[in-house]
Design an enzyme around this catalytic site. Sequence first.
Site, PDB file in Angstrom:
ATOM      1  N   SER A 142       0.843  -1.189   0.000  1.00 49.24           N
ATOM      2  CA  SER A 142       0.000   0.000   0.000  1.00 49.24           C
ATOM      3  C   SER A 142       0.884   1.247   0.000  1.00 49.24           C
ATOM      4  O   SER A 142       1.681   1.429  -0.911  1.00 49.24           O
ATOM      5  CB  SER A 142      -0.963  -0.046   1.184  1.00 49.24           C
TER       6      SER A 142
ATOM      7  N   GLU B  91      -9.270  -5.813  -4.064  1.00 48.38           N
ATOM      8  CA  GLU B  91      -8.653  -4.760  -3.251  1.00 48.38           C
ATOM      9  C   GLU B  91      -9.652  -3.873  -2.511  1.00 48.38           C
ATOM     10  O   GLU B  91      -9.571  -3.661  -1.307  1.00 48.38           O
ATOM     11  CB  GLU B  91      -7.772  -3.867  -4.139  1.00 48.38           C
TER      12      GLU B  91
ATOM     13  N   HIS C 263      -7.851  -5.849   0.106  1.00 49.24           N
ATOM     14  CA  HIS C 263      -6.617  -5.103   0.356  1.00 49.24           C
ATOM     15  C   HIS C 263      -6.054  -5.471   1.721  1.00 49.24           C
ATOM     16  O   HIS C 263      -6.769  -5.459   2.720  1.00 49.24           O
ATOM     17  CB  HIS C 263      -6.947  -3.605   0.311  1.00 49.24           C
TER      18      HIS C 263
END
Length: 544
Positions: A224, A343, A460
């Site tokens: 990320s 995600e 995610h």
Amino acid sequence: MAHVSVPGRALCILSIAVLTVVLAACTRSHGGAPPPAPADPALVQTVAGTVRGVVGDDHRLFAGIPYAAPPVGPLRWQPPQPALPWPGVRDATRYGPRCLQDLGGDLELGRQTDEDCLTLNVWTPAPPADLLKPVMVWIHGGSFVNGSGRVYDARRLVARGDIVVVTLNYRLGTLGFLAHPALGPPGAVGNYGLSDQQAALQWVRDNIESFGGDPDRVTLAGESAGGMSVCDHLVAPGSEGLFAAAVIQSAPCRAQAALPVAAARSIDYAAGLGCADPASAADCLRALPADRLREPVKFTSIGEDELSGPVTGTEVLPVDPMTAIREGRAARVPVLIGTTRDEFTLFVGLQYLREEANYTPQDYPRLLELTFGDDAATVAAHYPLDRYGGVPLAYSAAVTDSAFSCPAEDIADSLTARGVADDAARGGADDAVYFYEFDDPDAPAPEPLRTLPFPVGASHSLELRYLFDVGGAPPMDSAQARLSDQMIDYWSEFVKTGAPGRAGGADWPDVATSDRVMSLQPDGNRLIADFADVHQCRFWASLS
């Protein structure tokens, strides 16, 4: 690609708790012998002094080691300075405090935050070791506004993978990225957090051999915001030569804030704190209590709100990383890059949990317009509600594809194109790119995410617990535990050699020799040929 506006408060609570030296040869060789081991394996001598860590059956941990001087007082909003030496033996059995951040987004249950936070943690396999081990330096996520290196328990990774892992803290939010022109010469403001990461890499270069790590085989990795940082370091002049390979996980390496925009927003931010006079703004800001700086300065367009983040047009980051990558100006190192299958379900789920959203079909056009602007109707035609089973999953699929999956494919292709002709001429590549998609639809998730009216799937950050022990979710079943072992094998083999090989149970070719993507699944890893079709990447490219 069309402009994507991702709901910002969700990104403010990113993944982490929900849950080199240039290559010496085309294939990296094993390092030399480590320095003579001390009589006590818990003791290690660093440049600044001796540390005492914890020795377990299958690992060692040295926690809370300063890699730079405390960035306080006159060093607030200054480049990181060398760590201050200490006498005697420093206790390295406890993590250092998290860097200052907004406690409203605290997902680490009230753990300490402090402005004096520039520490790192070194995980090693159990001694003794005949050869120096390759090293992975891990940069945490958190949208550049929260998180810390302490979340990532690397015991399994170092024990099974037989590598050294370093996790670190870096300045966040306002303290990490304020770009007020009064703070320094033109171009020298902002990006203090990125400079911290470079200082940590320099510390690794200077000290890691004492821990049994090979300074010539350092892989820089992150997820990320951490993965976005890796993208930045691939093109940042000050990072050249500090790492020999890179791992980019779930990172939309989008355009960063330009210095003029960041400077204007920083001036407004300072004025709101009573530091409006340009002549005295720097002194005024440095005199403020740290608690008044927890709210991040907002100038990076990544959502409904704007958040902190790296600044381009500066000495640390002269050019936008995506531009430099597409122009072939990224570091020539091997890269492992990938995304998760679903995600964006995490962020939609967090909106539901905060009771900020309960999307109905009537909300869908508004959401798409907010996110995709004039392209909303076209996006709706490609992501109809009846195909995806409702607004949360249709909206999540559109943002997953546009902001994560297809940009990652674009980065992989651009990195592969850095020197294919040169590589063919010399008969080998030292900058191969390997692409993956994590696809466990039942990946263990924290309890709140399991109560939503829709499945989050392979969302995610959920791949992180397959590499690290991050806690906060049910245990894996036997198939997932096997996938976790395979992923650790792939990642550690990449750290060792610059190629994941077939360590994880299936041979993994690089992007230049195969257009297929490695799909990581509990029922067996496999190469897939339909990644771009499933994520509608041609459609998103048409909106560029």
